[in-house]
Design a protein around this motif. Structure first.
Motif, PDB file in Angstrom:
ATOM      1  N   ASN A  55       0.829  -1.213   0.000  1.00 40.06           N
ATOM      2  CA  ASN A  55       0.000   0.000   0.000  1.00 40.06           C
ATOM      3  C   ASN A  55       0.858   1.255   0.000  1.00 40.06           C
ATOM      4  N   CYS A  59       0.563   3.908  -2.963  1.00 41.35           N
ATOM      5  CA  CYS A  59       0.264   5.311  -2.657  1.00 41.35           C
ATOM      6  C   CYS A  59       1.350   6.251  -3.183  1.00 41.35           C
ATOM      7  N   MET A 111      -4.590   1.709 -12.760  1.00 36.79           N
ATOM      8  CA  MET A 111      -5.813   2.331 -12.230  1.00 36.79           C
ATOM      9  C   MET A 111      -6.203   3.523 -13.100  1.00 36.79           C
ATOM     10  N   ASP A 113      -8.651   6.128 -12.537  1.00 36.54           N
ATOM     11  CA  ASP A 113      -8.765   7.408 -11.839  1.00 36.54           C
ATOM     12  C   ASP A 113      -7.805   7.406 -10.653  1.00 36.54           C
ATOM     13  N   LYS A 114      -6.638   7.975 -10.862  1.00 37.45           N
ATOM     14  CA  LYS A 114      -5.583   7.925  -9.853  1.00 37.45           C
ATOM     15  C   LYS A 114      -5.923   8.745  -8.612  1.00 37.45           C
ATOM     16  N   LYS A 116      -8.947   9.296  -7.376  1.00 35.28           N
ATOM     17  CA  LYS A 116      -9.940   8.520  -6.622  1.00 35.28           C
ATOM     18  C   LYS A 116      -9.275   7.332  -5.925  1.00 35.28           C
ATOM     19  N   ALA A 117      -8.342   6.674  -6.614  1.00 31.27           N
ATOM     20  CA  ALA A 117      -7.625   5.551  -6.010  1.00 31.27           C
ATOM     21  C   ALA A 117      -6.789   6.025  -4.828  1.00 31.27           C
ATOM     22  N   ALA A 119      -7.531   8.426  -2.857  1.00 30.90           N
ATOM     23  CA  ALA A 119      -8.488   8.593  -1.757  1.00 30.90           C
ATOM     24  C   ALA A 119      -8.997   7.243  -1.261  1.00 30.90           C
ATOM     25  N   ASP A 120      -9.252   6.301  -2.171  1.00 34.45           N
ATOM     26  CA  ASP A 120      -9.741   4.975  -1.777  1.00 34.45           C
ATOM     27  C   ASP A 120      -8.730   4.223  -0.921  1.00 34.45           C
ATOM     28  N   TYR A 121      -7.461   4.366  -1.233  1.00 34.23           N
ATOM     29  CA  TYR A 121      -6.416   3.719  -0.431  1.00 34.23           C
ATOM     30  C   TYR A 121      -6.162   4.464   0.869  1.00 34.23           C
ATOM     31  N   ASP A 122      -6.825   5.621   1.032  1.00 33.93           N
ATOM     32  CA  ASP A 122      -6.683   6.436   2.226  1.00 33.93           C
ATOM     33  C   ASP A 122      -5.216   6.819   2.463  1.00 33.93           C
ATOM     34  N   CYS A 123      -4.554   7.160   1.382  1.00 27.74           N
ATOM     35  CA  CYS A 123      -3.115   7.431   1.417  1.00 27.74           C
ATOM     36  C   CYS A 123      -2.769   8.638   2.284  1.00 27.74           C
TER      37      CYS A 123
END
Length: 135
Positions: A55, A59, A111, A113-114, A116-117, A119-123
């Motif tokens: 992760n 990120c 991926m 939408d980088k 959005k990804a 944010a999705d990974y909560d980086c």
């Protein structure tokens, strides 16, 4: 005739010696684990199953892809500490890092939408130190 025999014997001995040295060297390399790579696939698989490693790299690539500057020094220090248990004294941790970076960067690049990804990974929450502030 005698000179021809000596030359033929010399060439034959040279070829036989070279073949024997090659076979011996290959057996030595194989018995020592293939230059430190014995068990590399299993080691890399263990590292890939650690989300704290993968992760962080995903990120970092997502941040770089969106044009942000990352703190490479902090990233490398954290990765070195996480990959230290995989080191066997023959740079295995380095080779594992190169392999994992390629794998995770490929995931991040695939991926669509980088942002959005990211944010999705909560980086931003998981790795607040990752993105460098503009100075």
């Amino acid at each position: 005739m005698r000179k021809l025999s000596y030359i033929t014997l010399f060439i034959l001995g040279l070829l036989l010696g070279t073949a024997l040295a090659y076979i011996t060297l290959q057996k030595m390399i194989a018995s020592r684990g293939g230059m430190g790579m014995h068990g590399f696939v299993a080691t890399a698989d263990k590292a890939l199953n650690k989300p704290e490693i993968t992760n962080m790299l995903i990120c970092s690539k997502l941040a770089m892809s969106s044009g942000q500057k990352i703190d490479n020094m902090s990233l490398n220090l954290r990765l070195n500490s996480l990959l230290a248990p995989y080191d066997n004294g023959q740079q295995r941790a380095f080779y594992v890092l190169v392999y994992i970076k390629g794998y995770t960067f490929g995931i991040a690049d695939s991926m669509q939408d980088k942002a959005k990804a990211f944010a999705d990974y909560d980086c931003q929450t998981q790795y607040p130190w990752l993105v460098q502030e503009d100075q």
